[in-house]
Design an enzyme around this catalytic site. Sequence first.
Site, PDB file in Angstrom:
ATOM      1  N   GLY A  54      10.329  10.503  -2.530  1.00  0.00           N
ATOM      2  CA  GLY A  54      11.261   9.709  -1.730  1.00  0.00           C
ATOM      3  C   GLY A  54      10.885   9.647  -0.261  1.00  0.00           C
ATOM      4  N   CYS A  96      17.809   5.272  -3.330  1.00  0.00           N
ATOM      5  CA  CYS A  96      17.575   5.686  -4.727  1.00  0.00           C
ATOM      6  C   CYS A  96      18.613   6.684  -5.244  1.00  0.00           C
ATOM      7  CB  CYS A  96      16.160   6.204  -4.912  1.00  0.00           C
ATOM      8  SG  CYS A  96      15.505   7.061  -3.506  1.00  0.00           S
ATOM      9  N   HIS A 128      15.052  12.549  -8.728  1.00  0.00           N
ATOM     10  CA  HIS A 128      16.094  13.227  -7.945  1.00  0.00           C
ATOM     11  C   HIS A 128      17.168  13.780  -8.893  1.00  0.00           C
ATOM     12  CE1 HIS A 128      14.102  11.202  -4.783  1.00  0.00           C
ATOM     13  NE2 HIS A 128      14.905  10.183  -4.610  1.00  0.00           N
ATOM     14  N   VAL A 141       6.431   2.892  -2.419  1.00  0.00           N
ATOM     15  CA  VAL A 141       7.260   1.945  -3.170  1.00  0.00           C
ATOM     16  C   VAL A 141       6.428   0.732  -3.600  1.00  0.00           C
ATOM     17  CG1 VAL A 141       9.203   0.338  -2.937  1.00  0.00           C
ATOM     18  CG2 VAL A 141       9.417   2.679  -2.110  1.00  0.00           C
ATOM     19  N   THR A 194       0.812  -1.218   0.000  1.00  0.00           N
ATOM     20  CA  THR A 194       0.000   0.000   0.000  1.00  0.00           C
ATOM     21  C   THR A 194       0.848   1.272   0.000  1.00  0.00           C
ATOM     22  OG1 THR A 194      -0.090  -0.326   2.385  1.00  0.00           O
ATOM     23  CG2 THR A 194      -2.061  -0.944   1.131  1.00  0.00           C
TER      24      THR A 194
HETATM   25  P1  NAP Z   1       5.424   4.132   2.946  1.00  0.00           P
HETATM   26  O1  NAP Z   1       4.725   4.850   1.849  1.00  0.00           O
HETATM   27  O2  NAP Z   1       5.333   4.661   4.323  1.00  0.00           O
HETATM   28  O3  NAP Z   1       4.895   2.576   2.959  1.00  0.00           O
HETATM   29  C1  NAP Z   1       5.216   1.667   3.977  1.00  0.00           C
HETATM   30  C2  NAP Z   1       4.547   0.316   3.770  1.00  0.00           C
HETATM   31  O4  NAP Z   1       4.883  -0.526   4.883  1.00  0.00           O
HETATM   32  C3  NAP Z   1       3.007   0.383   3.728  1.00  0.00           C
HETATM   33  O5  NAP Z   1       2.521  -0.575   2.824  1.00  0.00           O
HETATM   34  C4  NAP Z   1       2.598  -0.009   5.157  1.00  0.00           C
HETATM   35  O6  NAP Z   1       1.322  -0.624   5.210  1.00  0.00           O
HETATM   36  C5  NAP Z   1       3.666  -1.036   5.459  1.00  0.00           C
HETATM   37  N1  NAP Z   1       3.821  -1.177   6.912  1.00  0.00           N
HETATM   38  C6  NAP Z   1       4.103  -0.224   7.828  1.00  0.00           C
HETATM   39  N2  NAP Z   1       4.132  -0.753   9.071  1.00  0.00           N
HETATM   40  C7  NAP Z   1       3.882  -2.078   8.942  1.00  0.00           C
HETATM   41  C8  NAP Z   1       3.778  -3.164   9.847  1.00  0.00           C
HETATM   42  N3  NAP Z   1       3.926  -3.000  11.185  1.00  0.00           N
HETATM   43  N4  NAP Z   1       3.505  -4.396   9.347  1.00  0.00           N
HETATM   44  C9  NAP Z   1       3.347  -4.586   8.034  1.00  0.00           C
HETATM   45  N5  NAP Z   1       3.416  -3.593   7.113  1.00  0.00           N
HETATM   46  C10 NAP Z   1       3.692  -2.352   7.559  1.00  0.00           C
HETATM   47  O7  NAP Z   1       6.974   3.993   2.640  1.00  0.00           O
HETATM   48  P2  NAP Z   1       7.714   4.014   1.199  1.00  0.00           P
HETATM   49  O8  NAP Z   1       8.140   5.370   0.842  1.00  0.00           O
HETATM   50  O9  NAP Z   1       6.887   3.224   0.233  1.00  0.00           O
HETATM   51  O10 NAP Z   1       9.058   3.232   1.549  1.00  0.00           O
HETATM   52  C11 NAP Z   1       9.045   1.828   1.762  1.00  0.00           C
HETATM   53  C12 NAP Z   1      10.464   1.355   1.999  1.00  0.00           C
HETATM   54  O11 NAP Z   1      11.278   1.593   0.857  1.00  0.00           O
HETATM   55  C13 NAP Z   1      11.149   2.081   3.168  1.00  0.00           C
HETATM   56  O12 NAP Z   1      11.950   1.157   3.849  1.00  0.00           O
HETATM   57  C14 NAP Z   1      11.962   3.162   2.477  1.00  0.00           C
HETATM   58  O13 NAP Z   1      13.083   3.562   3.219  1.00  0.00           O
HETATM   59  C15 NAP Z   1      12.381   2.452   1.186  1.00  0.00           C
HETATM   60  N6  NAP Z   1      12.614   3.316   0.033  1.00  0.00           N
HETATM   61  C16 NAP Z   1      11.710   4.269  -0.334  1.00  0.00           C
HETATM   62  C17 NAP Z   1      11.947   5.015  -1.497  1.00  0.00           C
HETATM   63  C18 NAP Z   1      10.948   6.036  -2.016  1.00  0.00           C
HETATM   64  O14 NAP Z   1      11.233   6.607  -3.079  1.00  0.00           O
HETATM   65  N7  NAP Z   1       9.825   6.286  -1.358  1.00  0.00           N
HETATM   66  C19 NAP Z   1      13.075   4.814  -2.225  1.00  0.00           C
HETATM   67  C20 NAP Z   1      13.967   3.835  -1.828  1.00  0.00           C
HETATM   68  C21 NAP Z   1      13.704   3.085  -0.701  1.00  0.00           C
HETATM   69  P3  NAP Z   1      -0.010   0.231   5.641  1.00  0.00           P
HETATM   70  O15 NAP Z   1      -0.365   1.112   4.496  1.00  0.00           O
HETATM   71  O16 NAP Z   1      -1.003  -0.841   5.890  1.00  0.00           O
HETATM   72  O17 NAP Z   1       0.371   1.007   6.872  1.00  0.00           O
END
Ligand code: NAP
Length: 330
Positions: A205, A174, A267, A43, A40
């Site tokens: 990000g 990234c 970026h 990423v 959800t």
């Molecule tokens: P995000 O939008 O906050 O999404 C986090 C995801 O983790 C959601 O699906 C959430 O589910 C789930 N989650 C949170 N707590 C949980 C739990 N206790 N049990 C199971 N699922 C849980 O974060 P994001 O930006 O997509 O980033 C995700 C990861 O990729 C992070 O580790 C981040 O550092 C890394 N990352 C992000 C980017 C970027 O461009 N955004 C780039 C590189 C790496 P719910 O919706 O149900 O809460």
Amino acid sequence: MLRDDAGSPPENYPESLIRDRSVETLHLRKKVPVAILGATGSVGQRLIQLLAHHPWFQIVALCASEKSQGKTYKEAVTWIQTTPLPEAIGLLPVLSCEPNFPYKIVFSGLSSSVAGDVETAFAKAGCVVISCAKNHRMDPDVPMLVPEVNIEHIDLVKEQKFPDGGMILTKPNCTVIGLALALKPLAVEFGIEALHVTTLNASSGAGFPGVPSLSLLDNLIPYIEDEEEKIETELSKVLGSYSHAIVQDYPLKISASCTRVPITEGHTEIVSVKLKRQATKEELIRIWREFSPPIQDLKLPMSPTHIIHYFDEKDLPQPKLQRDLERGMA
Ligand code: NAP
């Protein structure tokens, strides 16, 4: 019903990577079923967008936190991609992040607050976990892959001791991906002694909902938690050499300064590099334009034709104009 309408699986794809042949009942014989953890999030959504029409993979399971479980994906997600949510995906139920389904390949976009333990649990259950989170990136036996830069690091997984073929693979932060791609041909040709990078990170990000709009609009935030440290540690591993089951960090001095800017996607990085051997501008441009790492020969479905593009125009590249170049993969 999930459909299977997009071509053939990779030749010689190991049968063992599908644990339970009952997936055939979903008419998936031609595609490899995959699950997405953190489906959800920002990423997770991007993974869905990229995999939904992939010729080799079929998304069959979506997992997220307790707050989303039990709902259909459409009910649970705030879809922020610019392409519509595929209907069949929207109807899938959101499952818990527990390894209690038969699919062998798991992509993880989990929050780093939980990714470490959850990804380990899936690997222990025999899954191949491909993670976008930071938690396992610096583990000595976990490869941090940019396939065009360091595909040989993939052999590190042979050192992992998970049962039934379980393993964890990661991708770097990234900003490190683009940086490593631009630097790799320079490291090979000239050697790199030191570099300074200033990043202008897009708001995507920070996940969803990310930085509040009133903080970021008409503004720039000169701090992103852990981002500078991640660049300074991860880049040396990604560019490192692999031998005898060890990645030896690439020896270079790195100084990073990261800022968040009000751009949705893409970026930008401003880089000063000290090479070991002097280079002319013409040499640099030629080396970038000719960079064609071995993985390009496999002609993988998402591979760009040219991984690095050099622009002669003085005002390029710009995030809005170049971010979708070669489907965002260049
Ligand atoms: P995000 O939008 O906050 O999404 C986090 C995801 O983790 C959601 O699906 C959430 O589910 C789930 N989650 C949170 N707590 C949980 C739990 N206790 N049990 C199971 N699922 C849980 O974060 P994001 O930006 O997509 O980033 C995700 C990861 O990729 C992070 O580790 C981040 O550092 C890394 N990352 C992000 C980017 C970027 O461009 N955004 C780039 C590189 C790496 P719910 O919706 O149900 O809460």
